[in-house]
Design an enzyme around this catalytic site. Sequence first.
Site, PDB file in Angstrom:
ATOM      1  N   GLU A 202       0.850  -1.186   0.000  1.00 19.58           N
ATOM      2  CA  GLU A 202       0.000   0.000   0.000  1.00 19.58           C
ATOM      3  C   GLU A 202       0.886   1.237   0.000  1.00 19.58           C
ATOM      4  O   GLU A 202       1.795   1.376   0.832  1.00 19.58           O
ATOM      5  CB  GLU A 202      -0.946   0.035   1.195  1.00 19.58           C
ATOM      6  CG  GLU A 202      -1.839   1.273   1.171  1.00 19.58           C
ATOM      7  CD  GLU A 202      -3.118   1.149   1.976  1.00 19.58           C
ATOM      8  OE1 GLU A 202      -4.018   1.992   1.804  1.00 19.58           O
ATOM      9  OE2 GLU A 202      -3.229   0.205   2.777  1.00 19.58           O
ATOM     10  N   TYR A 208       1.376  11.509   8.915  1.00 17.10           N
ATOM     11  CA  TYR A 208       2.366  12.555   8.648  1.00 17.10           C
ATOM     12  C   TYR A 208       3.756  12.118   9.112  1.00 17.10           C
ATOM     13  O   TYR A 208       4.186  11.019   8.810  1.00 17.10           O
ATOM     14  CB  TYR A 208       1.913  13.881   9.271  1.00 17.10           C
ATOM     15  CG  TYR A 208       0.586  14.345   8.708  1.00 17.10           C
ATOM     16  CD1 TYR A 208       0.506  14.926   7.451  1.00 17.10           C
ATOM     17  CD2 TYR A 208      -0.602  14.135   9.416  1.00 17.10           C
ATOM     18  CE1 TYR A 208      -0.720  15.325   6.909  1.00 17.10           C
ATOM     19  CE2 TYR A 208      -1.830  14.521   8.883  1.00 17.10           C
ATOM     20  CZ  TYR A 208      -1.873  15.116   7.624  1.00 17.10           C
ATOM     21  OH  TYR A 208      -3.086  15.486   7.098  1.00 17.10           O
ATOM     22  N   GLN A 253       6.341   7.760  -4.311  1.00 15.81           N
ATOM     23  CA  GLN A 253       5.776   7.060  -5.456  1.00 15.81           C
ATOM     24  C   GLN A 253       6.120   7.757  -6.763  1.00 15.81           C
ATOM     25  O   GLN A 253       5.848   7.216  -7.839  1.00 15.81           O
ATOM     26  CB  GLN A 253       4.261   6.926  -5.302  1.00 15.81           C
ATOM     27  CG  GLN A 253       3.479   8.219  -5.466  1.00 15.81           C
ATOM     28  CD  GLN A 253       1.993   8.012  -5.312  1.00 15.81           C
ATOM     29  OE1 GLN A 253       1.435   8.373  -4.283  1.00 15.81           O
ATOM     30  NE2 GLN A 253       1.334   7.452  -6.309  1.00 15.81           N
ATOM     31  N   ASP A 275      -2.829   4.776  -2.269  1.00 15.98           N
ATOM     32  CA  ASP A 275      -3.506   5.756  -1.430  1.00 15.98           C
ATOM     33  C   ASP A 275      -2.472   6.801  -1.011  1.00 15.98           C
ATOM     34  O   ASP A 275      -2.413   7.209   0.142  1.00 15.98           O
ATOM     35  CB  ASP A 275      -4.113   5.075  -0.190  1.00 15.98           C
ATOM     36  CG  ASP A 275      -4.978   6.025   0.625  1.00 15.98           C
ATOM     37  OD1 ASP A 275      -5.391   7.075   0.094  1.00 15.98           O
ATOM     38  OD2 ASP A 275      -5.223   5.726   1.809  1.00 15.98           O
ATOM     39  N   HIS A 278      -2.038  11.229  -4.468  1.00 14.86           N
ATOM     40  CA  HIS A 278      -3.205  11.492  -5.316  1.00 14.86           C
ATOM     41  C   HIS A 278      -2.907  12.481  -6.444  1.00 14.86           C
ATOM     42  O   HIS A 278      -3.827  12.859  -7.184  1.00 14.86           O
ATOM     43  CB  HIS A 278      -4.407  11.986  -4.503  1.00 14.86           C
ATOM     44  CG  HIS A 278      -4.715  11.170  -3.299  1.00 14.86           C
ATOM     45  ND1 HIS A 278      -4.747   9.800  -3.342  1.00 14.86           N
ATOM     46  CD2 HIS A 278      -4.985  11.523  -2.008  1.00 14.86           C
ATOM     47  CE1 HIS A 278      -5.030   9.334  -2.130  1.00 14.86           C
ATOM     48  NE2 HIS A 278      -5.171  10.353  -1.307  1.00 14.86           N
TER      49      HIS A 278
END
Length: 389
Positions: A202, A208, A253, A275, A278
């Site tokens: 994931e 944070y 990512q 997740d 975005h």
Amino acid sequence: MMDPHQATELAAALIAVADGDPVALTGTIERAGAGEVAALLTDEIAFRCGAPAHGHEVALRLDLLHEGKRWSRVLRCVPYRGVVAEPAGAVPVAATLTARLDETARGLFGPGAERRAGWCEVAIDEAAWPEIIAADGIAPHELKSAVRRAVDTVLATRTRRPDLEELTVATDCDKWGLVHWFAPHYDLHFRGLRERAVRVLEIGIGGYDDPDAGGESLRVWRRYFGRGLIFGLDVAAKGGLDAPRLTTLVGSQADRGRLRALAARYGPFDVVIDDGSHVGEHVLTAFEELFPHVRAGGCYAIEDLWSSYCPGYGSDETDPGAPGTSVALLKSLIDRIHHGEWGDGDEDTVGVGTAGLHVYHNLAVIEKGVNTEIAIAPRIRRAARGSSG
């Protein structure tokens, strides 16, 4: 206490042999050390326990037997909170559960058929009850009820599989309830993988910069996939969340090199869930780098599709179909699924690629699989050209 990374390696070794030759399982136990295995299994049982539904704390002893030796730890059942594994001898125990070490490993990390009732012997230690009653100030009948419920809670780790909605509520995970309604969709696509030795990644852990915060969904996957190894990727270090079968990784990512390196080391994956940031560019980068490392039969999920309609995340609010967003990627996947109809030469033509696409509100699940169905459109086009010549 075993280091979480060592515990994960040991769990992976047990998972690899728990559904096979008993000799291989015994050999793995011997190489790792029966004491280390017993500690790992006790922690796994404690993690899988639900919150005991009784009003008084109860301590149970778990004895695991192997080659004539016994390893004991205490399972402290805290009302409406959970179960904690501790060294034996610290508190009086109300009952003792006894099981074989190898059969416990097979029941926890083997296939579902091995999960059956009667996996351990239960002995009530009524000689210790007066001390417990005096210390806690409870009536004998109350203690009896609490002990029964505590034992039921531990036994259920081998016979009961909580549904995904229940797990998300128990861990305060936002994939079900007030914020999102993802859990039923995930269960639809993941239930066929639940009994397998899967690897789940994931992107985005949450919390944070706090190394101990976030990770609610990682704990859900660790519980849902009882034979799974769970990995979480975040730009912030989250080492405080590491646990047996759960490993956190640091990286972005948007960093192709980092994604390739982690896929080479920890993949191939059965499930990847984005997740993360975005941001459209990041979503596309992660998909391009990680989808090739999803096994056939696995899934790649992209959450929070709302970002495709927000300029702050790289979208064009005047054109929902503009390239560079997660929704634009999903639209392009429709063409990839139908590659045979228009002669695209991408990865799908080798047989394994984008096999299915399911889109829900703010969630997409992409299936990886064989996609070599006979193309119909080219035949029709050729026939049409021939008949008009």
